[in-house]
Structure formats: C-alpha cells, structure tokens
Design a protein around this motif. Structure first.
Motif, PDB file in Angstrom:
ATOM      1  N   SER A 259       0.851  -1.184   0.000  1.00 53.19           N
ATOM      2  CA  SER A 259       0.000   0.000   0.000  1.00 53.19           C
ATOM      3  C   SER A 259       0.884   1.229   0.000  1.00 53.19           C
ATOM      4  O   SER A 259       2.079   1.168   0.290  1.00 53.19           O
ATOM      5  CB  SER A 259      -0.932   0.004   1.218  1.00 53.19           C
ATOM      6  N   PHE A 271      -3.395   3.741  -2.341  1.00 49.47           N
ATOM      7  CA  PHE A 271      -3.623   2.490  -3.043  1.00 49.47           C
ATOM      8  C   PHE A 271      -3.239   1.351  -2.109  1.00 49.47           C
ATOM      9  O   PHE A 271      -2.397   1.508  -1.220  1.00 49.47           O
ATOM     10  CB  PHE A 271      -2.809   2.411  -4.345  1.00 49.47           C
ATOM     11  N   TYR A 273      -3.006  -3.245  -2.367  1.00 50.99           N
ATOM     12  CA  TYR A 273      -3.335  -4.455  -3.103  1.00 50.99           C
ATOM     13  C   TYR A 273      -2.834  -5.677  -2.376  1.00 50.99           C
ATOM     14  O   TYR A 273      -1.926  -5.611  -1.551  1.00 50.99           O
ATOM     15  CB  TYR A 273      -2.761  -4.404  -4.534  1.00 50.99           C
ATOM     16  N   GLU A 275      -1.768  -9.624  -3.651  1.00 55.68           N
ATOM     17  CA  GLU A 275      -1.525 -10.469  -4.821  1.00 55.68           C
ATOM     18  C   GLU A 275      -1.144 -11.869  -4.369  1.00 55.68           C
ATOM     19  O   GLU A 275      -0.338 -12.042  -3.457  1.00 55.68           O
ATOM     20  CB  GLU A 275      -0.412  -9.861  -5.672  1.00 55.68           C
ATOM     21  N   LEU A 284      -5.748 -11.139  -7.678  1.00 56.47           N
ATOM     22  CA  LEU A 284      -5.267  -9.796  -7.369  1.00 56.47           C
ATOM     23  C   LEU A 284      -6.449  -8.960  -6.908  1.00 56.47           C
ATOM     24  O   LEU A 284      -7.469  -8.870  -7.598  1.00 56.47           O
ATOM     25  CB  LEU A 284      -4.621  -9.144  -8.586  1.00 56.47           C
ATOM     26  N   ASP A 285      -6.311  -8.337  -5.709  1.00 59.37           N
ATOM     27  CA  ASP A 285      -7.298  -7.388  -5.193  1.00 59.37           C
ATOM     28  C   ASP A 285      -6.623  -6.027  -5.137  1.00 59.37           C
ATOM     29  O   ASP A 285      -5.663  -5.835  -4.377  1.00 59.37           O
ATOM     30  CB  ASP A 285      -7.761  -7.802  -3.783  1.00 59.37           C
ATOM     31  N   TYR A 286      -7.149  -5.062  -5.924  1.00 62.79           N
ATOM     32  CA  TYR A 286      -6.526  -3.742  -6.004  1.00 62.79           C
ATOM     33  C   TYR A 286      -7.555  -2.687  -5.610  1.00 62.79           C
ATOM     34  O   TYR A 286      -8.678  -2.664  -6.138  1.00 62.79           O
ATOM     35  CB  TYR A 286      -6.011  -3.454  -7.420  1.00 62.79           C
ATOM     36  N   THR A 287      -7.169  -1.781  -4.641  1.00 60.54           N
ATOM     37  CA  THR A 287      -8.088  -0.788  -4.087  1.00 60.54           C
ATOM     38  C   THR A 287      -7.466   0.588  -4.156  1.00 60.54           C
ATOM     39  O   THR A 287      -6.276   0.757  -3.882  1.00 60.54           O
ATOM     40  CB  THR A 287      -8.429  -1.115  -2.620  1.00 60.54           C
ATOM     41  N   GLU A 300     -12.649  -0.714  -5.931  1.00 60.81           N
ATOM     42  CA  GLU A 300     -11.909  -1.966  -5.761  1.00 60.81           C
ATOM     43  C   GLU A 300     -12.182  -2.891  -6.938  1.00 60.81           C
ATOM     44  O   GLU A 300     -13.342  -3.081  -7.328  1.00 60.81           O
ATOM     45  CB  GLU A 300     -12.330  -2.635  -4.446  1.00 60.81           C
ATOM     46  N   ARG A 311      -0.643  -6.558 -12.983  1.00 61.29           N
ATOM     47  CA  ARG A 311      -1.069  -5.680 -11.903  1.00 61.29           C
ATOM     48  C   ARG A 311      -1.156  -4.230 -12.349  1.00 61.29           C
ATOM     49  O   ARG A 311      -2.050  -3.507 -11.899  1.00 61.29           O
ATOM     50  CB  ARG A 311      -0.102  -5.807 -10.730  1.00 61.29           C
ATOM     51  N   ALA A 315      -4.345  -1.643 -11.832  1.00 63.77           N
ATOM     52  CA  ALA A 315      -4.204  -0.367 -11.125  1.00 63.77           C
ATOM     53  C   ALA A 315      -4.693   0.787 -11.996  1.00 63.77           C
ATOM     54  O   ALA A 315      -5.375   1.703 -11.504  1.00 63.77           O
ATOM     55  CB  ALA A 315      -2.753  -0.150 -10.729  1.00 63.77           C
TER      56      ALA A 315
END
Length: 331
Positions: A259, A271, A273, A275, A284-287, A300, A311, A315
């Motif tokens: 982050s 940000f 994430y 992975e 992959l969780d990206y916020t 998200e 990734r 993003a």
C-alpha cells in the motif's frame, strides 16, 4: 242332696293325716261292685277317682315376663362412625431432654416506636422515592451519553456549525452503476454475471448519503472479475469514511500485500493491493481510496484467473474508474 254334691275341681277333699284310718270313700269314688244278681252298683262312672288325682295341686313356675314397653317408632339406620388415628398420633414422638434455659440477662427496655411503621397487621406503605430517584438517575445518564456522543463527534471532526455541503452531490444520481464502466472487466472475464446498485439519500438535518455499485463478470475455466464502487458524502457529525477505509486497507501487512499514498487525485488518496500467485491460479485485489472536499470514494477491482495477471493494468483501470466517478458527482 246338696250335701253330697262334690266340690268342683276337688280342691276341698280332706287330706289324711298320719295315724288316721283311711278315709271313707265317697259315693262318687266308690269302686264298682257286683252282686249275685249280676247287677252292679257303682258311683258315677264319670267321677271315678284316681288315687292321687285330687291331691294338692301346685302350678308350675311361670317364666318372667317383663312389663310391656311403650311403642317407639323405628329410627333410620346410621352407620357407626369410625375413628381413624392420624399418622402423627399413631407414632409416639421421641422425647428429648429439654435444654436448660440460660440465666436471666440484664433487663430489656421497650424499643422506641418507628415513625410510619403502622399498626400490627397493617402492610407497610410503599414509597415511590426509589422510583423517582432511579428515574432521575436514568435521565442524567441519558443526558450524559448524548453529551458524550456530541463531544466525541466534535473530537473526530464533527462541528455543529459545519455545513455538509461541498463540491460533490448525489441529487442527480438514480443509478450508482451509471457512474462507472463495468465492461472494463471484460478484459479478464467476458460475460456479465451480476450488476446491482443502491442509493441512500442524505438526511435533511445533517447530510450524509451514499452510493454503491457491484458488478461481476465470468469467463472460461475459473476466470472471474468484479468491481465495487462506494461513494460516501460528509455529514454534520462524524469523520469521513475515507479515514476508516484507509486504516483498514493500509494497516494490514503480510505476504503479497502492499500500500501507499497517491498524488494528483483529490486532496488525499492511497492504493493497496493483495496479490497471490500459484501454479494452479492467480488472484489480485486492487483498491484506491480518495478524499476530496465532502466526498469519500473507494474503488476496488478483484481478478481471479488461471493465467498471470498484469497488476499495472488493474491499477490503471481502478484509477480511471475513480476519476470517472468524481467527475460524475462534481457539481
């Protein structure tokens, strides 16, 4: 002729006494005699005396007959009452020696009467003082809690004189999903599976309000993708939701997590994430979180794929969706 008539019953026949000659039989008791002519002279044949017949008669004793009793009407039958002994009476109680009474103590004096105690047998009066005191105490506690909540709200950013209005508003939005482009997920999963949205209008007294959109897509094999957008507006009390989201997303560390802060996107942005890669699947969780004036925004994107995931592409898609939402809500 009357002198020779025998008395009836024979009770007056003279009784012989010892030494006397045998009495001369009477005519009626003379035995029958026959003369030579064959005629017989005898006494009255019906009055033949049998020896001992006219002896003195003693009547037999009669049994005692009680005098007659007056008539009494019969009484109805009443069964006799049986007396049953109680279990307590059927067993003798053991006798124990009585304790010796203690020696007499000092003389006792009567206690002073208690005011309001009442007379014996009269129930004591119930006082409402306890209820009144309890009600006052409860009221004080409630007031203290309300005051504490107001003070706490001010400490975390609330201000009674602060206006919840700002550069962003949701009054023109009827579908939260119209603020984003869900089809951006087709890059990882081509088929739309779910699309739903909710809108919570602000309160007229203290503001607030929120928007939400959830989109899910599926692909071949195990591939799937989802996008979640939450927009929350400031209220008269309380801190922005951005602070809560940031603490959760950036406060967790571990393998595959990262982050950091972002610049050029609102007043504040971050940000975060997570992975995960393996031989069988990748995820992959990206916020991205943004705070700008009266708007708290979070976007998200979650990708689950059998192949590797870029990734940087995820993003870029998340940031583009955040900017698009901000543009749609700006006044």
């Amino acid at each position: 002729m009357t002198d020779n008539i025998p008395p009836h019953g024979g009770h007056e026949v003279p009784t012989a006494t010892p030494g006397d000659a045998e009495p001369t039989p009477q005519w009626w008791e003379a035995p029958t005699t026959s003369d030579s002519s064959g005629s017989s002279s005898s006494a009255d044949p019906t009055m033949v005396r049998v020896p001992g017949q006219f002896d003195a008669y003693t009547p037999p004793p009669q049994p005692y007959a009680p005098p007659p009793q007056p008539y009494t009407a019969p009484q109805p039958y009443a069964p006799p009452q049986q007396q049953f002994a109680s279990p307590q009476q059927s067993y003798a109680q053991p006798q124990y020696p009585q304790p010796t009474p203690p020696p007499p103590g000092p003389p006792s004096y009567p206690q002073a009467p208690v005011y309001g105690a009442g007379y014996p047998g009269t129930p004591p009066r119930r006082s409402n003082t306890g209820w009144i005191v309890g009600g006052i105490a409860a009221f004080v506690v409630v007031i203290a809690l309300i005051g504490g909540l107001v003070v706490a709200a001010k400490k975390i950013g609330g201000d009674d004189s602060k206006s919840w209005t700002g550069d962003y508003a949701m009054d023109k939005v009827t579908d939260s999903c119209s603020l984003v482009t869900p089809s951006v997920l087709t890059r990882w999963a081509p088929t739309q599976k779910e699309l739903k949205h909710t809108e919570e209008q602000p309160d007229s007294n203290f503001g607030g309000g929120s928007l939400n959109c959830d989109a899910k897509y599926e692909g071949t094999s195990i591939n799937s993708a989802s996008l979640t957008m939450d927009a929350d507006f400031a209220s008269k009390y309380g801190s922005p939701h951005y602070n809560i989201w940031k603490d959760i997303d950036t406060g967790t560390s571990g393998s595959g997590r990262s982050s950091g802060a972002m610049s050029g996107l609102g007043e504040q942005a971050y940000f975060a994430y997570r992975e995960d890669t393996s031989a069988s699947f990748n995820s992959l969780d990206y916020t991205i979180g943004v705070l700008d004036d009266n708007l708290s925004l979070q976007v998200e994107i979650n990708i689950y794929s059998k192949t590797s995931i870029d990734r940087s592409a995820v993003a870029a898609a998340a940031e583009a969706q955040a900017r698009q939402v901000m543009a749609g809500l700006r006044k």
